[in-house]
Motif scaffolding. Structure first.
Motif, short mmCIF file in Angstrom:
data_model
loop_
_atom_site.label_atom_id
_atom_site.label_comp_id
_atom_site.label_asym_id
_atom_site.label_seq_id
_atom_site.Cartn_x
_atom_site.Cartn_y
_atom_site.Cartn_z
N ALA A 163 0.86 -1.19 0.00
CA ALA A 163 0.00 0.00 0.00
C ALA A 163 0.89 1.24 0.00
O ALA A 163 2.11 1.15 0.18
CB ALA A 163 -0.90 -0.01 1.24
N CYS A 164 0.27 2.39 -0.17
CA CYS A 164 1.02 3.65 -0.20
C CYS A 164 0.40 4.72 0.68
O CYS A 164 0.32 5.88 0.31
CB CYS A 164 1.16 4.15 -1.63
N GLY A 165 -0.07 4.33 1.86
CA GLY A 165 -0.52 5.30 2.83
C GLY A 165 -2.01 5.61 2.81
O GLY A 165 -2.48 6.38 3.64
N SER A 166 -2.75 5.01 1.89
CA SER A 166 -4.19 5.20 1.87
C SER A 166 -4.87 3.87 1.58
O SER A 166 -4.21 2.92 1.14
CB SER A 166 -4.59 6.23 0.80
N ALA A 167 -6.17 3.82 1.79
CA ALA A 167 -6.93 2.58 1.60
C ALA A 167 -7.29 2.33 0.14
O ALA A 167 -8.08 1.44 -0.15
CB ALA A 167 -8.20 2.62 2.45
N ASN A 168 -6.70 3.10 -0.77
CA ASN A 168 -6.96 2.88 -2.20
C ASN A 168 -5.72 3.19 -3.03
O ASN A 168 -5.79 3.83 -4.06
CB ASN A 168 -8.15 3.73 -2.67
N SER A 169 -4.57 2.70 -2.55
CA SER A 169 -3.32 2.95 -3.27
C SER A 169 -2.37 1.78 -3.17
O SER A 169 -2.49 0.94 -2.28
CB SER A 169 -2.63 4.20 -2.69
N ALA A 170 -1.42 1.73 -4.10
CA ALA A 170 -0.37 0.70 -4.09
C ALA A 170 0.72 1.12 -5.05
O ALA A 170 0.56 2.06 -5.85
CB ALA A 170 -0.94 -0.65 -4.52
N ILE A 171 1.84 0.42 -4.96
CA ILE A 171 2.94 0.59 -5.91
C ILE A 171 3.55 -0.79 -6.15
O ILE A 171 3.61 -1.61 -5.24
CB ILE A 171 4.00 1.59 -5.39
N GLU A 172 3.95 -1.04 -7.37
CA GLU A 172 4.65 -2.28 -7.68
C GLU A 172 6.14 -2.04 -7.53
O GLU A 172 6.69 -1.11 -8.14
CB GLU A 172 4.34 -2.77 -9.09
N VAL A 173 6.80 -2.84 -6.68
CA VAL A 173 8.23 -2.70 -6.44
C VAL A 173 8.90 -4.07 -6.46
O VAL A 173 8.28 -5.08 -6.17
CB VAL A 173 8.52 -2.01 -5.07
N THR A 174 10.19 -4.06 -6.82
CA THR A 174 10.98 -5.28 -6.70
C THR A 174 11.32 -5.46 -5.23
O THR A 174 11.19 -4.52 -4.42
CB THR A 174 12.29 -5.18 -7.51
N LEU A 175 11.81 -6.64 -4.87
CA LEU A 175 12.20 -6.86 -3.48
C LEU A 175 13.37 -5.96 -3.09
O LEU A 175 13.41 -5.45 -1.96
CB LEU A 175 12.57 -8.33 -3.25
N GLU A 176 14.29 -5.72 -4.01
CA GLU A 176 15.41 -4.81 -3.73
C GLU A 176 14.90 -3.40 -3.47
O GLU A 176 15.37 -2.72 -2.57
CB GLU A 176 16.41 -4.79 -4.90
N GLU A 177 13.94 -2.96 -4.28
CA GLU A 177 13.37 -1.63 -4.09
C GLU A 177 12.64 -1.55 -2.75
O GLU A 177 12.79 -0.56 -2.01
CB GLU A 177 12.41 -1.29 -5.23
N LEU A 178 11.86 -2.58 -2.43
CA LEU A 178 11.15 -2.60 -1.15
C LEU A 178 12.13 -2.49 0.01
O LEU A 178 11.92 -1.72 0.94
CB LEU A 178 10.31 -3.88 -1.03
N TYR A 179 13.21 -3.23 -0.07
CA TYR A 179 14.24 -3.20 0.97
C TYR A 179 14.84 -1.80 1.11
O TYR A 179 14.96 -1.26 2.20
CB TYR A 179 15.33 -4.23 0.63
N THR A 180 15.17 -1.20 -0.01
CA THR A 180 15.77 0.14 -0.02
C THR A 180 14.78 1.21 0.43
O THR A 180 15.08 2.00 1.32
CB THR A 180 16.30 0.48 -1.43
N TYR A 181 13.62 1.24 -0.20
CA TYR A 181 12.64 2.29 0.09
C TYR A 181 12.15 2.26 1.53
O TYR A 181 11.77 3.29 2.09
CB TYR A 181 11.43 2.21 -0.84
#
Length: 173
Positions: free
Chosen positions: A125-143
């Motif tokens: 999710a991205c901070g709201s009940a109607n959002s998301a972002i597609e990320v790689t596992l490396e990106e998730l780890y970094t972000y």
């Protein structure tokens, strides 16, 4: 406001424009998976637990994983106690349904669960009940500024489910 803090956070990697906002709710794993057209396991859910002080600890896990209390205690040295909705908002700055490890109100320890490693990309999710972002596992780890990987979940690695999930993931579902 919460989605704005996430977008601001993601600007560091020029990814703020990749935040998807939906007309429908993505507040649960099932709703998010349906909205995105992916299997529920690829939804990266962020779980909030009471840490060893006043601060929370966040575990990002696959949508089909459940916290294993014994593994959690062995890993962190204390009992897994989830925060109530008010505490989640106070600690993360995000309301239940939009909790993610980005743009946090407080500097919290974030761990990624091993259950995510089956996938190339996941959808937090991205901070709201109607959002998301597609990320790689490396990106998730970094972000998320993750402290590391943890093995604190169960229910996702049953052989019959893993084979089916791997096949679906390979087909991009």
């Amino acid at each position: 406001m919460s989605i704005e803090s996430v977008k601001e956070h993601l600007k560091q990697w020029n990814r703020e424009q990749d935040v998807m906002e939906f007309d429908t709710s993505s507040a649960t794993v099932e709703l998010a998976a349906e909205t995105l057209g992916v299997i529920p396991a690829r939804i990266a859910k962020t779980l909030s637990f009471r840490g060893e002080g006043d601060e929370a600890i966040l575990i990002v896990a696959a949508g089909d994983a459940k916290v294993d209390n014994k593994k959690f205690r062995q890993t962190f040295g204390f009992k897994a106690r989830m925060l109530n909705p008010d505490e989640v908002l106070e600690q993360t700055g995000h309301a239940i349904g939009g909790v993610c490890p980005f743009g946090l109100k407080n500097d919290l320890d974030v761990y990624l669960d091993e259950s995510l490693k089956r996938f190339i990309t996941v959808f937090p999710a991205c901070g709201s009940a109607n959002s998301a972002i597609e990320v790689t596992l490396e990106e998730l780890y970094t972000y998320s500024s993750a402290k590391g990987w943890a093995d604190v979940c169960k229910g996702w690695d049953e052989p019959h489910e893993s084979s089916e999930l791997a096949a679906q993931a390979a087909q991009g579902r």
